[in-house]
Design an enzyme around this catalytic site. Structure first.
Site, PDB file in Angstrom:
ATOM      1  N   HIS A 151       3.553  -5.104   3.826  1.00  0.00           N
ATOM      2  CA  HIS A 151       3.538  -5.650   5.183  1.00  0.00           C
ATOM      3  C   HIS A 151       3.128  -7.117   5.139  1.00  0.00           C
ATOM      4  CE1 HIS A 151       3.897  -1.690   7.031  1.00  0.00           C
ATOM      5  NE2 HIS A 151       2.987  -1.263   6.178  1.00  0.00           N
ATOM      6  N   HIS A 188       0.842  -1.191   0.000  1.00  0.00           N
ATOM      7  CA  HIS A 188       0.000   0.000   0.000  1.00  0.00           C
ATOM      8  C   HIS A 188       0.877   1.241   0.000  1.00  0.00           C
ATOM      9  CE1 HIS A 188      -0.207   0.999   4.580  1.00  0.00           C
ATOM     10  NE2 HIS A 188       0.876   0.305   4.337  1.00  0.00           N
ATOM     11  N   CYS A 207       5.880   6.095   4.477  1.00  0.00           N
ATOM     12  CA  CYS A 207       4.688   5.383   4.005  1.00  0.00           C
ATOM     13  C   CYS A 207       4.095   6.016   2.745  1.00  0.00           C
ATOM     14  CB  CYS A 207       3.634   5.318   5.109  1.00  0.00           C
ATOM     15  SG  CYS A 207       4.155   4.329   6.526  1.00  0.00           S
ATOM     16  N   GLU A 244      -0.155  -4.863  11.595  1.00  0.00           N
ATOM     17  CA  GLU A 244       0.600  -4.437  10.423  1.00  0.00           C
ATOM     18  C   GLU A 244       2.069  -4.813  10.604  1.00  0.00           C
ATOM     19  OE1 GLU A 244       0.204  -0.388   8.247  1.00  0.00           O
ATOM     20  OE2 GLU A 244       1.775  -0.129   9.751  1.00  0.00           O
ATOM     21  N   ASP A 296      -4.439 -10.925  -0.204  1.00  0.00           N
ATOM     22  CA  ASP A 296      -3.105 -11.516  -0.225  1.00  0.00           C
ATOM     23  C   ASP A 296      -2.377 -11.231  -1.533  1.00  0.00           C
ATOM     24  OD1 ASP A 296      -0.998 -12.957   0.968  1.00  0.00           O
ATOM     25  OD2 ASP A 296      -1.598 -14.787  -0.068  1.00  0.00           O
ATOM     26  N   HIS A 297      -1.177 -10.670  -1.401  1.00  0.00           N
ATOM     27  CA  HIS A 297      -0.325 -10.296  -2.532  1.00  0.00           C
ATOM     28  C   HIS A 297      -1.017  -9.311  -3.476  1.00  0.00           C
ATOM     29  CE1 HIS A 297       1.945 -13.698  -0.983  1.00  0.00           C
ATOM     30  NE2 HIS A 297       2.991 -13.112  -1.524  1.00  0.00           N
ATOM     31  N   HIS A 342       5.017   0.163  -0.481  1.00  0.00           N
ATOM     32  CA  HIS A 342       5.724  -0.654   0.508  1.00  0.00           C
ATOM     33  C   HIS A 342       4.730  -1.706   0.989  1.00  0.00           C
ATOM     34  CE1 HIS A 342       3.645   2.116   3.237  1.00  0.00           C
ATOM     35  NE2 HIS A 342       3.797   1.205   4.184  1.00  0.00           N
TER      36      HIS A 342
END
Length: 139
Positions: free
Chosen positions: A42, A15, A34, A128, A80-81, A40
């Site tokens: 998590h 995100h 961020c 996170e 996811d991903h 970036h």
């Protein structure tokens, strides 16, 4: 007899914290690293807690295989991903913060979980990082 059951799932997502109506400088000032234009990511840990009355016939509140499948179908497969800013329908038009993501995950899970008689979504907790998390109990 009220019982609480928690299921943990994991997903990875990218995100960027930024507002399109702000300059790059303002975004960097408010969101720091961020706001990186290259995104970036998590490794998120998601904890979903349900509550209700224990069934003495089965010995449990909800079959954990069912809870796992609900979380997978309504949340993990969508996140996811993925890029939270671009790829996730329920995050469209929202800031991709952990706080808002936690609330939106709760909204995704409430109806399918509560379709099970006597089972209620108690909370969603989203880590996170190992040091930062948000938790939402509904309104």
């Amino acid at each position: 007899m009220m019982i609480y059951i928690t299921r943990r799932e994991q997903f990875n997502a990218a995100h960027r914290m930024y507002r399109e109506d702000w300059s790059e400088e303002k975004n960097a000032e408010v969101f720091g690293k961020c706001a990186n234009p290259n995104w970036h990511g998590h490794n998120y840990n998601l904890f979903v807690t349900v509550k209700g009355n224990l069934s003495y016939e089965t010995g449990y509140l909800i079959d954990l295989k069912d809870l796992k499948q609900i979380i997978k179908d309504y949340v993990v497969e969508k996140l996811d991903h993925k890029n939270l800013n671009r790829d996730v329908d329920f995050m469209e038009g929202k800031m991709a913060s952990t706080e808002l993501l936690c609330i939106e995950i709760f909204k995704q899970l409430k109806a399918p979980i509560e379709a099970y008689e006597g089972v209620f979504l108690h909370s969603v907790k989203l880590f996170e990082t190992e040091n930062n998390s948000a938790e939402y109990f509904g309104e």
